[in-house]
Each structure stands twice: as structure tokens, then as C-alpha cells.
Motif scaffolding. Structure first.
Motif, short mmCIF file in Angstrom:
data_model
loop_
_atom_site.label_atom_id
_atom_site.label_comp_id
_atom_site.label_asym_id
_atom_site.label_seq_id
_atom_site.Cartn_x
_atom_site.Cartn_y
_atom_site.Cartn_z
N ASN A 208 0.82 -1.22 0.00
CA ASN A 208 0.00 0.00 0.00
C ASN A 208 0.85 1.26 0.00
N ARG A 237 -6.45 5.11 8.25
CA ARG A 237 -5.83 6.28 7.61
C ARG A 237 -4.60 5.86 6.80
N SER A 238 -4.58 4.64 6.30
CA SER A 238 -3.39 4.11 5.62
C SER A 238 -2.98 4.95 4.41
N GLU A 239 -3.95 5.54 3.70
CA GLU A 239 -3.62 6.31 2.51
C GLU A 239 -2.87 7.59 2.85
N LYS A 257 1.84 11.87 5.05
CA LYS A 257 2.13 12.49 3.77
C LYS A 257 1.87 14.00 3.87
#
Length: 267
Positions: A208, A237-239, A257
Motif C-alpha cells: 500500500n 488512515r493508511s492512505e 504524507k
């Protein structure tokens, strides 16, 4: 009383064995046996020489058995052509085996003679586990034993995980990959890249895109903190996660990020 006369003892005659001044019968038998065995030896020698000739029962077919995904069978047959030529009895099956195993995609091979004119070569193809980036930037493939065996060619292999580490460390990286993959698979995650540097600090990237910094230990105990926290606090909230730093003694730190989170967040 008168004295009793004891008669003198008579000696038994010594048995005399017959003597032959000229044992002709024995000589004739020995000569006959020598001629017989000499003839048999010559016959066997001639038979062995005849069977050893390449044109006696020549090999007419080479059967190749195995399940292949990447091995070029035309190349394999061409490689076996030379060593497999000869007669049924004098063909060097060891040379045929070594010729097959000289190809990068052949893991191991076995060879059998099949009467009267066939060789059967059973081949086990290499199973690529990952790609390997060498120090000079060139690519190779790694099997499950951590052995480099071929250059990375087919596009389908671009989906394999990528390893990069100092030369000679492929076996170590392959073993670590297999140990780390098992707990991640329970979370539905997989390793896309795995590396360690000259200081033996481990780093991996998940499918991912999240990076995990494992530090010099880089073992299962370090990863266990991430495995525990992922479903509870990180998966949702991995993205937005860029990396998770697990080099802390009792916790971890998350880097989000740009524009996606509050910066560094301790876990």
C-alpha cells in the motif's frame, strides 16, 4: 616261572602314492581350461567394446518432463543435444544432468535411460521469490533458498518483491522476507521492497506504499508493534501514512504524507 618272550613289533608298510613321470592328462586339462576361459574373456571383451560404440543402440529420443513457466524448452533441448548423443550404454548421464542444470532456470534435473533408445530428463524449474538489485544497478532473481539464479527478464516478474542489500546477502534477505511476510499476511498486507544497508538497518515498503523503518534488529518482535497497532489506529488512515518508524524501544512514530496529517505522531 619262565620269562615270557615278547614278539617284536612289526612296522606298518608306508603307503606309497602313485608317481607319474609325465602328467600329460593334467597338462591337457589345464590347457583346455585356459583355452576356454581365454575364449570367453575375448568374447566378453569384444561384446563390451561393441556395446560401448556410439552406433550400437544409439539414443534416438530425449524426453523432457516437468512443469515450466519461464524455461525456454527449445534452449533446453539444444543444450542436451551434445551430451545426449551416443549409445544407450555409453551415454554419460552425469554430463546430461550437468548440461541441464547449467541453464539458469533449471533448479535441478535427473536423467534415466529408457530401453532401448531413449533418455528421460526430469527438470524442476526455479521458483522465483523476488527480484534482486545488485550494487551496480543490474537486476537478478532470487529463489526461495536465497540463491541468485538469473537476470530479471519477463515483465510478469516485475510484480515480484524487490530486494536490495550488500552483495552476498541474498540468503539473509530472503530468510528475513519469509519471516516478516507471515504476520503481515494476516493483516492483508505484503512486502513490496525489503532492504538493509551497510549498517544492517532494515527497511521495507508495503504493497500500500507505507514504509516501515525496522532498524538494526529488524526482526519479528519489532514488527509486532506495528501488527498490533495497524488494525486499531493506522489502517483507517493508511492512505495518508508515508512511513512508520519502529526504531523506538517501546513504540513507533508515524510520518504523514504532506498535507494529510499532523506531522510526526508518536505511537
Amino acid at each position: 616261572m619262565g620269562a615270557r618272550r615278547i614278539p617284536p613289533k612289526t612296522q606298518k608298510p608306508v603307503r606309497q602314492w602313485p608317481q607319474w613321470s609325465s602328467p600329460g592328462w593334467l597338462n591337457r586339462r589345464l590347457l583346455g581350461a585356459l583355452v576356454l576361459f581365454g575364449g570367453l574373456g575375448s568374447l566378453l571383451g569384444w561384446g563390451g567394446w561393441e556395446l560401448a560404440q556410439p552406433d550400437t543402440l544409439p539414443i534416438r529420443a530425449v524426453q523432457v518432463k516437468g512443469e515450466f513457466r519461464y524455461l525456454d524448452q527449445a534452449e533446453l533441448h539444444a543444450t542436451l543435444g551434445g551430451p545426449a548423443s551416443g549409445g544407450f550404454f555409453n551415454v554419460d548421464v552425469r554430463a546430461v544432468k550437468q548440461a541441464a542444470e547449467s541453464l539458469p532456470w533449471v533448479d535441478r534435473a535427473s536423467v534415466r535411460r529408457i530401453w532401448p533408445d531413449t533418455l528421460r530428463v526430469t527438470v524442476v524449474e526455479q521458483v522465483p521469490m523476488a527480484r534482486w538489485r545488485r550494487a551496480d544497478g543490474s537486476m537478478a532473481l532470487v529463489n526461495v533458498r536465497g540463491e541468485l539464479f538469473a537476470t530479471a527478464g519477463p515483465e510478469a516478474l516485475a510484480q515480484l518483491p524487490l530486494f536490495h542489500a550488500p552483495d552476498g546477502a541474498a540468503e539473509t534477505v530472503a530468510a528475513r522476507y519469509q519471516r516478516l511476510s507471515a504476520p503481515l499476511a494476516v493483516l492483508g498486507l505484503s512486502v513490496r521492497e525489503l532492504s538493509f544497508n551497510q549498517r544492517r538497518a532494515w527497511r521495507l515498503r508495503l504493497d500500500n506504499g507505507v514504509q516501515l523503518l525496522l532498524g538494526r534488529g529488524g526482526g519479528e518482535m519489532v514488527l509486532e508493534r506495528f501488527v498490533t497497532a495497524w488494525p486499531l489506529a493506522l489502517a483507517a488512515r493508511s492512505e495518508a501514512i508515508e512511513r512508520v518508524d519502529l526504531r523506538y524501544t517501546n513504540g513507533f512514530a508515524v510520518r504523514w504524507k504532506p498535507g494529510a496529517g499532523p506531522g510526526e505522531q508518536a505511537g
